[in-house]
Write a protein that holds these residues in place. Structure first.
Motif, PDB file in Angstrom:
ATOM      1  N   LEU A  37      49.010  33.387  -3.051  1.00 56.05           N
ATOM      2  CA  LEU A  37      49.398  34.486  -3.853  1.00 56.05           C
ATOM      3  C   LEU A  37      49.196  35.821  -3.035  1.00 56.05           C
ATOM      4  N   GLY A  38      50.216  36.570  -3.229  1.00 58.72           N
ATOM      5  CA  GLY A  38      50.438  38.101  -2.615  1.00 58.72           C
ATOM      6  C   GLY A  38      50.858  37.933  -1.277  1.00 58.72           C
ATOM      7  N   ASP A  39      50.955  38.891  -0.587  1.00 55.10           N
ATOM      8  CA  ASP A  39      51.221  39.034   0.912  1.00 55.10           C
ATOM      9  C   ASP A  39      50.348  38.418   1.871  1.00 55.10           C
ATOM     10  N   GLU A  40      48.931  38.328   1.340  1.00 56.01           N
ATOM     11  CA  GLU A  40      47.943  37.653   2.434  1.00 56.01           C
ATOM     12  C   GLU A  40      47.693  36.183   1.874  1.00 56.01           C
ATOM     13  N   LEU A  41      48.798  35.378   1.064  1.00 53.19           N
ATOM     14  CA  LEU A  41      48.536  34.225   0.581  1.00 53.19           C
ATOM     15  C   LEU A  41      47.455  33.808   0.382  1.00 53.19           C
ATOM     16  N   LEU A  42      46.522  34.459  -0.499  1.00 53.34           N
ATOM     17  CA  LEU A  42      45.405  33.999  -0.998  1.00 53.34           C
ATOM     18  C   LEU A  42      45.551  32.798  -1.688  1.00 53.34           C
ATOM     19  N   LEU A  43      44.334  32.023  -1.347  1.00 60.95           N
ATOM     20  CA  LEU A  43      44.291  30.612  -2.026  1.00 60.95           C
ATOM     21  C   LEU A  43      43.691  30.432  -3.357  1.00 60.95           C
ATOM     22  N   LEU A  44      44.409  29.783  -4.402  1.00 64.14           N
ATOM     23  CA  LEU A  44      44.054  29.536  -5.601  1.00 64.14           C
ATOM     24  C   LEU A  44      44.325  28.306  -5.745  1.00 64.14           C
ATOM     25  N   TYR A  45      43.466  27.032  -6.237  1.00 69.63           N
ATOM     26  CA  TYR A  45      43.794  25.774  -6.283  1.00 69.63           C
ATOM     27  C   TYR A  45      43.101  25.002  -7.357  1.00 69.63           C
ATOM     28  N   ASN A  46      43.478  23.752  -7.455  1.00 68.33           N
ATOM     29  CA  ASN A  46      42.794  22.928  -8.816  1.00 68.33           C
ATOM     30  C   ASN A  46      41.565  22.024  -8.090  1.00 68.33           C
ATOM     31  N   ASP A  47      41.122  21.150  -9.027  1.00 70.61           N
ATOM     32  CA  ASP A  47      40.330  20.121  -8.443  1.00 70.61           C
ATOM     33  C   ASP A  47      40.881  19.195  -7.534  1.00 70.61           C
ATOM     34  N   GLY A  48      41.899  18.655  -7.852  1.00 69.22           N
ATOM     35  CA  GLY A  48      42.685  17.702  -7.016  1.00 69.22           C
ATOM     36  C   GLY A  48      42.790  18.248  -5.529  1.00 69.22           C
ATOM     37  N   TYR A  49      42.975  19.508  -5.436  1.00 70.70           N
ATOM     38  CA  TYR A  49      43.332  20.394  -4.230  1.00 70.70           C
ATOM     39  C   TYR A  49      41.962  20.522  -3.495  1.00 70.70           C
ATOM     40  N   ALA A  50      40.961  20.581  -4.360  1.00 69.07           N
ATOM     41  CA  ALA A  50      39.521  20.787  -3.887  1.00 69.07           C
ATOM     42  C   ALA A  50      39.158  19.533  -3.043  1.00 69.07           C
ATOM     43  N   ASP A  51      39.378  18.354  -3.698  1.00 69.97           N
ATOM     44  CA  ASP A  51      39.206  16.949  -3.313  1.00 69.97           C
ATOM     45  C   ASP A  51      39.653  16.931  -1.727  1.00 69.97           C
ATOM     46  N   ALA A  77      45.427  22.997 -14.760  1.00 70.66           N
ATOM     47  CA  ALA A  77      45.286  21.737 -16.066  1.00 70.66           C
ATOM     48  C   ALA A  77      45.739  20.465 -15.465  1.00 70.66           C
ATOM     49  N   SER A  78      46.443  20.746 -14.238  1.00 65.10           N
ATOM     50  CA  SER A  78      47.203  19.376 -13.670  1.00 65.10           C
ATOM     51  C   SER A  78      46.124  18.559 -12.729  1.00 65.10           C
ATOM     52  N   PRO A  79      46.389  17.148 -13.125  1.00 66.86           N
ATOM     53  CA  PRO A  79      45.620  16.371 -12.236  1.00 66.86           C
ATOM     54  C   PRO A  79      46.083  16.248 -10.676  1.00 66.86           C
ATOM     55  N   ALA A  80      47.457  16.684 -10.548  1.00 64.67           N
ATOM     56  CA  ALA A  80      48.043  16.281  -9.121  1.00 64.67           C
ATOM     57  C   ALA A  80      47.364  17.599  -8.277  1.00 64.67           C
ATOM     58  N   PRO A  81      47.218  17.215  -6.917  1.00 65.95           N
ATOM     59  CA  PRO A  81      46.674  18.416  -6.144  1.00 65.95           C
ATOM     60  C   PRO A  81      47.590  19.540  -6.121  1.00 65.95           C
ATOM     61  N   MET A  82      47.481  20.671  -6.401  1.00 62.98           N
ATOM     62  CA  MET A  82      48.163  21.788  -6.664  1.00 62.98           C
ATOM     63  C   MET A  82      47.480  23.147  -5.768  1.00 62.98           C
ATOM     64  N   ALA A  83      48.098  24.035  -5.161  1.00 62.24           N
ATOM     65  CA  ALA A  83      47.746  25.228  -4.628  1.00 62.24           C
ATOM     66  C   ALA A  83      48.608  26.326  -5.020  1.00 62.24           C
ATOM     67  N   LEU A  84      47.996  27.387  -5.104  1.00 64.48           N
ATOM     68  CA  LEU A  84      48.845  28.683  -5.043  1.00 64.48           C
ATOM     69  C   LEU A  84      48.607  29.538  -4.128  1.00 64.48           C
ATOM     70  N   VAL A 123      53.402  31.272  -3.835  1.00 59.59           N
ATOM     71  CA  VAL A 123      54.127  30.066  -3.557  1.00 59.59           C
ATOM     72  C   VAL A 123      53.333  29.010  -4.195  1.00 59.59           C
ATOM     73  N   LEU A 124      53.863  27.798  -4.988  1.00 59.07           N
ATOM     74  CA  LEU A 124      53.151  26.878  -5.498  1.00 59.07           C
ATOM     75  C   LEU A 124      53.440  25.879  -4.471  1.00 59.07           C
ATOM     76  N   SER A 125      52.363  24.910  -4.350  1.00 55.31           N
ATOM     77  CA  SER A 125      52.258  23.942  -3.405  1.00 55.31           C
ATOM     78  C   SER A 125      51.888  22.884  -4.073  1.00 55.31           C
ATOM     79  N   VAL A 126      52.651  21.556  -4.026  1.00 54.68           N
ATOM     80  CA  VAL A 126      52.152  20.236  -4.474  1.00 54.68           C
ATOM     81  C   VAL A 126      51.910  19.424  -3.734  1.00 54.68           C
ATOM     82  N   VAL A 127      50.633  18.757  -3.588  1.00 53.36           N
ATOM     83  CA  VAL A 127      50.560  17.804  -2.352  1.00 53.36           C
ATOM     84  C   VAL A 127      50.448  16.177  -2.836  1.00 53.36           C
TER      85      VAL A 127
END
Length: 706
Positions: free
Chosen positions: A65-79, A56-63, A158-162
């Protein structure tokens, strides 16, 4: 991961003109069941809440997840990652950014946050780039990483805000820190404190407020630029302004209709202004929290005209989303916590005996998990022989069943003692009861540790029996001698229910001595030897300025540093050298009450010939605490003063539910930090004690020698 609530939200349809579906749709359609995370429908509720915030966030964010640190992110981070999207979704971050992951300051930051649970802010560093026009390329960014925990407190990602390091985007770098701070909140007071501190700093505002719906009305806390706030002030509950269900300030209107409102220039608070701070606000933004259960609002105001830019509105919306999630968690916690603590305290004695020469006090504090009812208990009662029976025990377990058994054990112990007060016989009979309850429940894990004693004032003796409980402590203080503390060598025996063998120990208990019974939560700490905790307790009790039971209870609970995961219970009994004098006043919940308390207390202490310097300090501190009780608890209060040859003890009790009220804060105070500073400066000891129906705040002033 455990949990089966809801599903990852997806929008109604793809964004027009986009070459690929938007990120939320891709997240919802991704085959997560083929990863170590499992189907997203089974993810933990706390993780699902974090996913909702990111998407829901307009700010670039990525999660990650798990021991493999699987990527999950929003539109801002996709850009930001350009051509890496959408293939990066659901893949290990080390594979997606293989070219730079091992570069210092890139992957190691995420891995360290995941392993250690420590948040990290990296400024002016490269972020793993994409391979197209939309990638980060050689740009310099600020990245904040903070751990994401599930509902059991385990780190699951881990939550990452860029944010690009520039004046227009610098505010975003605090969003992850804000999320981490909100993750540590438990109550609405905590949420209000963090939210107000963040918004007034991040937006460089003149006034901010946080409002929330209480069902039958509203309450609002605010903060204005220039308030004197120190570390002590930040620990105190905010002063909430309350309004009826039809209250109409902009914050409540926005929360009620669910729409944000922005005033660039005007007088948005003119109709509800309570002081000059409200009257001077010309620009105001009110953004609803958009939580699913709780209605509330975050507002930001300026004293000059202020056009609200698109980035500011987006940041306010993201901040309100975070606050909304934290508010719902806090409301759930307060409901569960209140129920558990009400059950716990309702099974403890509502009052302790008041005797001429024996002063008695007790304290109970829940452990780390305040949602669970525990099995610690205490009691003190007058026996048919004229002696005083004192007991402190612990029923195994931290649940409703343990609390119920605790109530049974406490009631049975008193009944046995009233029939035959010999401590060994009381515990022998109680052992049979506990064994019977265990057999009835079909378990061998029901056991109780307990220390029970009888004080005989005529013989100046104390007889004790213990069933696996920590050894009682005596503070010896003969007239004219230095205080010392010693543990009573009571035959411990096994806990009740696992083969207790009766045994007692009788020791001298002359006037001036104080008995301290305590649970293991007082002295046990992780990675610390039990002997260290026992030694620290004895040192602290011996060094206490007086043997007053209430002060010693506070000293005992703070003697050993570090957090405890167990409940803490303390019972103290002082055999006073001379009887004390006491008086009590019922304080109605009305504006003139503090003034009436001051006049009554001054007259009473003057009649008792207390030194004028002590009267002045005591009256001033009592006035602060009385005002505090009326403001924060909103109920009538009771002021009690107790004067002995050694000290003056004053307590202010309310019947509210706030639990740890410490001082008053009103618009008329010259300094917001004044109340707590006064009490710490003018008294020798002070503290707060939760009670069955509210809280008691007390202080002690030692008297000069006659």
């Amino acid at each position: 991961m455990p949990g089966t609530v809801g599903r990852v939200p997806t929008p109604a349809g793809p964004v027009p003109g986009a070459q690929v579906p938007d990120t939320a749709t891709l997240v919802g359609d991704h085959p997560w069941d083929g990863t170590t995370l499992g189907p997203h429908e089974s993810w933990d509720p706390a993780l699902r809440a974090a996913v909702e915030i990111v998407l829901a966030s307009p700010a670039p964010m990525a999660l990650y997840l798990g021991d493999e640190l699987l990527l999950l992110y929003n539109d801002g981070y996709a850009d930001l990652i350009g051509e890496q999207h959408p293939q990066a979704l659901g893949r290990p971050a080390a594979e997606v950014f293989a070219e730079v992951w091992r570069t210092p300051g890139v992957g190691e930051i995420v891995e360290h946050a995941y392993r250690s649970g420590e948040p990290f802010l990296s400024k002016e560093v490269p972020i793993p780039p994409g391979h197209g026009a939309g990638g980060l390329g050689s740009a310099v960014y600020t990245r904040a990483c903070s751990p994401v925990r599930d509902s059991r407190g385990r780190i699951v990602g881990v939550l990452s805000v860029v944010a690009e390091t520039s004046p227009a985007t610098r505010q975003l770098q605090g969003l992850s820190e804000f999320a981490a701070a909100l993750a540590g909140t438990l109550t609405l007071d905590d949420v209000a404190r963090v939210a107000l501190r963040y918004t007034i700093t991040s937006f460089d505002a003149d006034r901010v407020s946080f409002a929330v719906d209480e069902g039958g009305g509203w309450r609002m806390a605010r903060r204005v630029r220039g308030e004197l706030l120190d570390e002590a002030d930040e620990r105190l509950p905010p002063l909430w302004r309350r309004g009826s269900a039809d209250w109409r300030p902009p914050a409540v209107v926005s929360a009620r209709n669910g729409r944000a409102s922005f005033t660039d220039d005007g007088q948005p608070l003119h109709e509800i202004a309570v002081d000059r701070h409200d009257q001077r606000i010309r620009a105001l933004a009110a953004v609803p929290l958009r939580a699913s259960v709780v209605r509330g609002t975050l507002t930001v105001g300026y004293r000059s005209a202020h056009p609200w830019s698109a980035p500011e509105r987006a940041l306010l919306a993201a901040s309100a989303e975070l606050v909304g999630q934290a508010t719902e968690r806090a409301r759930r916690f307060e409901t569960q916590h209140g129920t558990a603590q009400l059950l716990q305290r309702s099974m403890l004695p509502e009052s302790l005996p008041v005797l001429p020469r024996l002063r008695i006090a007790a304290r109970y504090d829940p452990g780390v998990d305040g949602n669970a009812a525990g099995g610690d208990f205490y009691d003190a009662f007058v026996l048919p022989t004229g002696g005083l029976g004192v007991v402190l025990g612990d029923v195994a377990g931290h649940d409703v069943q343990a609390a119920a058994r605790m109530g049974q054990v406490r009631a049975a112990l008193r009944a046995l003692a009233l029939n035959d007060p010999r401590p060994d016989q009381v515990l022998a009979g109680l052992d049979r009861l506990v064994s019977s309850l265990g057999a009835e429940a079909g378990t061998h894990e029901l056991f109780v540790t307990v220390a029970f004693g009888v004080i005989d004032m005529d013989r100046e003796q104390l007889t004790l029996a213990s069933a696996g409980h920590p050894t009682p402590l005596l503070r010896r203080c003969a007239p004219g001698a230095e205080p010392r503390a010693e543990y009573v060598e009571v035959p411990l025996g096994a806990p009740l229910g696992v083969g207790y063998r009766p045994a007692t120990r009788t020791v001298a208990f002359p006037p001036g001595d104080t008995l301290l019974l305590f649970s293991d939560g007082v002295v046990e700490r992780r990675q610390q030897a039990l002997s260290h905790g026992l030694a620290r307790l004895a040192e602290s009790v011996a060094a206490a300025p007086s043997g007053d039971p209430r002060a010693l209870c506070a000293v005992a609970t703070a003697a050993v540093s570090g957090a405890t995961e167990d409940d803490v219970a303390v019972l103290a009994v002082e055999y006073a050298l001379r009887p004390s004098r006491s008086a009590r006043m019922e304080v109605p919940a009305e504006p003139t009450a503090p003034s009436r308390v001051r006049h009554w207390m001054t007259a009473q202490l003057d009649e008792w010939r207390v030194a004028e310097s002590v009267i002045g300090a005591a009256v001033l501190c009592t006035s602060e605490l009385t005002t505090n009780a009326l403001l924060h608890a909103g109920t009538a209060a009771q002021v009690e003063i107790d004067l002995s040859p050694e000290r003056l003890l004053v307590s202010v009790a309310d019947s509210g539910s706030r639990g740890t009220v410490t001082r008053a804060r009103t618009d008329t105070l010259s300094s917001r930090g004044r109340g707590l500073g006064l009490i710490e400066e003018l008294t020798d000891a002070w503290g707060t004690d939760p009670t069955v129906r509210g809280s008691t705040v007390w202080f002690e002033i030692l008297l000069p020698p006659e």
